[in-house]
Scaffold this motif. Sequence first.
Motif, PDB file in Angstrom:
ATOM      1  N   THR A  76       0.816  -1.209   0.000  1.00  0.00           N
ATOM      2  CA  THR A  76       0.000   0.000   0.000  1.00  0.00           C
ATOM      3  C   THR A  76       0.854   1.266   0.000  1.00  0.00           C
ATOM      4  N   THR A  77       1.789   1.332   0.928  1.00  0.00           N
ATOM      5  CA  THR A  77       2.597   2.533   1.125  1.00  0.00           C
ATOM      6  C   THR A  77       3.414   2.832  -0.137  1.00  0.00           C
ATOM      7  N   SER A  89       4.485 -10.635   6.147  1.00  0.00           N
ATOM      8  CA  SER A  89       4.625  -9.204   6.381  1.00  0.00           C
ATOM      9  C   SER A  89       3.667  -8.737   7.493  1.00  0.00           C
ATOM     10  N   TYR A 146       2.025  -6.428  -6.385  1.00  0.00           N
ATOM     11  CA  TYR A 146       3.318  -6.134  -5.765  1.00  0.00           C
ATOM     12  C   TYR A 146       4.440  -6.778  -6.581  1.00  0.00           C
ATOM     13  N   LYS A 201      11.569  -5.675   4.399  1.00  0.00           N
ATOM     14  CA  LYS A 201      12.402  -6.535   3.580  1.00  0.00           C
ATOM     15  C   LYS A 201      12.183  -6.273   2.093  1.00  0.00           C
ATOM     16  N   GLY A 202      10.918  -6.084   1.740  1.00  0.00           N
ATOM     17  CA  GLY A 202      10.615  -5.657   0.374  1.00  0.00           C
ATOM     18  C   GLY A 202      10.916  -6.672  -0.705  1.00  0.00           C
TER      19      GLY A 202
HETATM   20  P1  A3P Z   1       7.661  -6.711   3.884  1.00  0.00           P
HETATM   21  O1  A3P Z   1       7.153  -6.739   5.278  1.00  0.00           O
HETATM   22  O2  A3P Z   1       7.503  -8.030   3.179  1.00  0.00           O
HETATM   23  O3  A3P Z   1       9.039  -6.169   3.746  1.00  0.00           O
HETATM   24  P2  A3P Z   1       1.870  -1.975   3.278  1.00  0.00           P
HETATM   25  O4  A3P Z   1       2.375  -0.656   2.876  1.00  0.00           O
HETATM   26  O5  A3P Z   1       0.678  -2.435   2.495  1.00  0.00           O
HETATM   27  O6  A3P Z   1       1.710  -2.116   4.747  1.00  0.00           O
HETATM   28  O7  A3P Z   1       2.982  -3.035   2.827  1.00  0.00           O
HETATM   29  C1  A3P Z   1       4.211  -3.105   3.483  1.00  0.00           C
HETATM   30  C2  A3P Z   1       5.140  -4.004   2.688  1.00  0.00           C
HETATM   31  O8  A3P Z   1       5.593  -3.310   1.515  1.00  0.00           O
HETATM   32  C3  A3P Z   1       6.369  -4.378   3.491  1.00  0.00           C
HETATM   33  O9  A3P Z   1       6.709  -5.698   3.045  1.00  0.00           O
HETATM   34  C4  A3P Z   1       7.351  -3.313   3.001  1.00  0.00           C
HETATM   35  O10 A3P Z   1       8.692  -3.625   3.219  1.00  0.00           O
HETATM   36  C5  A3P Z   1       7.011  -3.299   1.515  1.00  0.00           C
HETATM   37  N1  A3P Z   1       7.532  -2.107   0.840  1.00  0.00           N
HETATM   38  C6  A3P Z   1       7.404  -0.818   1.193  1.00  0.00           C
HETATM   39  N2  A3P Z   1       8.074  -0.013   0.347  1.00  0.00           N
HETATM   40  C7  A3P Z   1       8.649  -0.821  -0.583  1.00  0.00           C
HETATM   41  C8  A3P Z   1       9.477  -0.596  -1.727  1.00  0.00           C
HETATM   42  N3  A3P Z   1       9.867   0.617  -2.078  1.00  0.00           N
HETATM   43  N4  A3P Z   1       9.882  -1.675  -2.441  1.00  0.00           N
HETATM   44  C9  A3P Z   1       9.498  -2.915  -2.095  1.00  0.00           C
HETATM   45  N5  A3P Z   1       8.719  -3.191  -1.017  1.00  0.00           N
HETATM   46  C10 A3P Z   1       8.299  -2.159  -0.278  1.00  0.00           C
END
Ligand code: A3P
Length: 320
Positions: free
Chosen positions: A51-52, A156, A209, A283-284
């Motif tokens: 989402t973020t 996550s 994603y 972790k991403g």
């Molecule tokens: P992980 O916990 O697997 O690392 P949300 O925003 O929906 O809460 O999702 C959070 C997830 O998106 C987390 O996954 C976070 O690390 C990942 N995320 C956030 N920014 C990212 C980016 N620039 N590239 C890849 N993953 C990202």
Amino acid sequence: SLSISPEVPIRYMNYHGMFVPDSYQLIADSIENFQIRDDDVWVCSFPKAGTTWTQEMVWNIGNNFDPDTAKTPLPIKFPFVEFTGTTTTGWISLNKADSTFPDHMSKSVEYATNLPSPRFLKTHLPFNLLPKQLRTREKKSKMIYVARNPKDVCISYYHHYKLLEGYCSTFENFSKLFLGDKVYYAPFWDHVISYWDNKGNNDILFLTYENMKKDLGSVIQQTAAFLNKSPMSPEQLNRLKEHLSFDSMKKNPAANYENAAESINASKIFGENFKAEGVFIRKGEYGQWKSFMSPELIERFDEWTKLKLKNHRDLFDRMI
Ligand code: A3P
């Protein structure tokens, strides 16, 4: 009213099929009647689907990427509309006078209502519980839905619960909550399906994603086209890709929620023994489940997915 585990002092309910804290009832009507505008842009997702990341991408496409204006924190430029009621953090700001969260966070519906156009709005609600005007397409507003493989979402979400929701138990136990639809916004597949089945009117862009990881440039151009923006030049595209890379996002105080655990005063709510663990931009990666889950758990997830998607072969092929 249910409790998910002894460590988490929040009461939950099933609100029209969605698992949320009891306090959702307090804002349900204001969500249902939330006034939509033609130029609203929504990012919709199940929590932890990216989402973020998607918000930061969409906002910068919508605002012709400028690194300076991009510095406005996400909660200000892209509020989480139902924040007040659906997360424990929201529950706190609603009930505790000493919350250190910015004031607008405890009145998110009101804040979103008063934002100037064009608005950028985040929600985790399933399609069928969106504000009525959005659900019925009364306006020309657009929605961008981001989906992620549920095994990675579960991992996550487990880390998220340890950081922000007072969760102290094992991953094994958390996965039972996830598969048993006892995490908020569950059930997972119904959520994804609700948007998938409603994306016929060209006002919902369905992203994953995994595709963002594999080819962010194409997803950016696709999103720009969806938002009626002209395609980005190669230089602009490279700068935005760099801005959205995992390493940049992790360091970006406007998007990394680095103080979230302190802001909610976690130890006050969950007790002195609760220590928020981890970070939000964690972790991403995709496919983490391959090394994180036991073969038995992988099989349980696969069976569950097969069952839930038995009438959605196209979605299965897209996501699994
Ligand atoms: P992980 O916990 O697997 O690392 P949300 O925003 O929906 O809460 O999702 C959070 C997830 O998106 C987390 O996954 C976070 O690390 C990942 N995320 C956030 N920014 C990212 C980016 N620039 N590239 C890849 N993953 C990202």
